[in-house]
Design a protein around this motif. Structure first.
Motif, PDB file in Angstrom:
ATOM      1  N   GLU A  57     -19.483   4.195  17.667  1.00 40.36           N
ATOM      2  CA  GLU A  57     -18.215   4.780  18.097  1.00 40.36           C
ATOM      3  C   GLU A  57     -17.128   4.683  17.026  1.00 40.36           C
ATOM      4  O   GLU A  57     -16.381   5.625  16.794  1.00 40.36           O
ATOM      5  CB  GLU A  57     -17.738   4.086  19.383  1.00 40.36           C
ATOM      6  N   GLY A 114     -16.288   7.553  14.335  1.00 41.18           N
ATOM      7  CA  GLY A 114     -15.648   8.809  14.688  1.00 41.18           C
ATOM      8  C   GLY A 114     -16.565  10.016  14.551  1.00 41.18           C
ATOM      9  O   GLY A 114     -16.168  11.143  14.860  1.00 41.18           O
ATOM     10  N   ARG A 153     -19.252  10.891  16.267  1.00 37.01           N
ATOM     11  CA  ARG A 153     -19.593  11.517  17.552  1.00 37.01           C
ATOM     12  C   ARG A 153     -18.432  12.319  18.134  1.00 37.01           C
ATOM     13  O   ARG A 153     -18.638  13.221  18.929  1.00 37.01           O
ATOM     14  CB  ARG A 153     -20.068  10.475  18.559  1.00 37.01           C
ATOM     15  N   ASP A 154     -17.206  12.004  17.702  1.00 34.56           N
ATOM     16  CA  ASP A 154     -16.036  12.761  18.168  1.00 34.56           C
ATOM     17  C   ASP A 154     -16.003  14.165  17.578  1.00 34.56           C
ATOM     18  O   ASP A 154     -15.444  15.080  18.184  1.00 34.56           O
ATOM     19  CB  ASP A 154     -14.740  12.037  17.791  1.00 34.56           C
ATOM     20  N   ASP A 155     -16.570  14.334  16.395  1.00 32.85           N
ATOM     21  CA  ASP A 155     -16.577  15.628  15.717  1.00 32.85           C
ATOM     22  C   ASP A 155     -17.870  15.786  14.919  1.00 32.85           C
ATOM     23  O   ASP A 155     -17.853  15.839  13.686  1.00 32.85           O
ATOM     24  CB  ASP A 155     -15.354  15.739  14.792  1.00 32.85           C
TER      25      ASP A 155
END
Length: 175
Positions: free
Chosen positions: A80, A83, A85-87
Motif C-alpha cells: 500500500e 502508491g 495500486r492507487d494508479d
C-alpha cells in the motif's frame, strides 16, 4: 535507446552466443518480431525489446515481449505505501531482480525496485534506482551496478569484469 547501448547489447549477444551452445551465464535474445510487442509497453522498454527480446542473468531477468503480460500481476500485489495500486496505469513491470519486480514509471521513465533484503511485498521500502530506463540497463545489467543489485561473485559478474564493464570512470586507472 542510445547507439552505444544498442551496440554493447549486440556485441555481448554475439560474444555469448557465438559458440553455438546456449550460454549458461546469461542469455540475450534477438530483437522481438515486428508486431509482437504489446501496445501498452512503455517506449523505453519497447526500444530494448526491439534489440533484445529478453535478457536473463543470474540475478536480473528482463522479460520478453511474450512474457510481459504474465508479470503485470505484481501491480496488484504492491504494498500500500508504494502508491502503485492507487494508479497502476502509471506503472509497468518489465522484469525481476531476484524474483522481485522491477517497475518503470510511464511518465518519467524512471526505474523502481525493492531492496534485496526480504520478501518484497512485506517490505516498507520502495525506491527509484535509476532516473532513466537506458541508464538502468547500461549500469545495472551490463555494468558496475550489477554488483550492487546482483551478485559480485557470479559468472555474469566475472564475464562483465572480463569485458572491462565493471569499473566506473573513477576506478579506471586509464581514465
Amino acid at each position: 535507446m542510445n547507439d552505444d547501448l544498442r551496440e554493447l547489447i549486440e556485441e555481448l549477444r554475439a560474444d555469448l552466443h557465438g559458440g553455438g551452445d546456449p550460454p549458461v551465464i546469461a542469455y540475450i535474445r534477438d530483437g522481438a518480431a515486428p508486431g509482437s510487442i504489446p501496445a501498452e509497453t512503455p517506449t523505453q522498454v519497447r526500444r530494448l525489446l526491439e534489440v533484445a527480446d529478453g535478457i536473463w542473468t543470474p540475478d536480473v531477468d528482463l522479460r520478453s515481449a511474450g512474457e510481459l503480460a504474465g508479470i503485470q500481476f505484481h501491480l496488484d500485489l504492491m504494498p500500500e505505501f508504494t502508491g502503485v495500486r492507487d494508479d497502476p496505469g502509471a506503472w509497468f513491470v518489465f522484469g525481476t531482480r531476484n524474483q522481485e519486480p522491477l517497475l518503470i514509471r510511464r511518465d518519467t521513465g524512471s526505474v523502481w525496485c525493492f531492496p534485496d533484503d526480504g520478501v518484497w511485498y512485506t517490505t516498507d521500502r520502495f525506491f527509484e534506482i535509476a532516473l532513466d530506463f537506458d541508464e538502468f540497463v547500461a549500469y545495472y545489467v551490463f555494468g558496475a551496478g550489477y554488483g550492487e543489485i546482483g551478485s559480485d561473485h557470479d559468472d555474469w559478474w566475472a564475464y562483465l569484469t572480463a569485458q572491462g564493464l565493471t569499473t566506473t570512470p573513477d576506478e579506471d586507472p586509464a581514465g
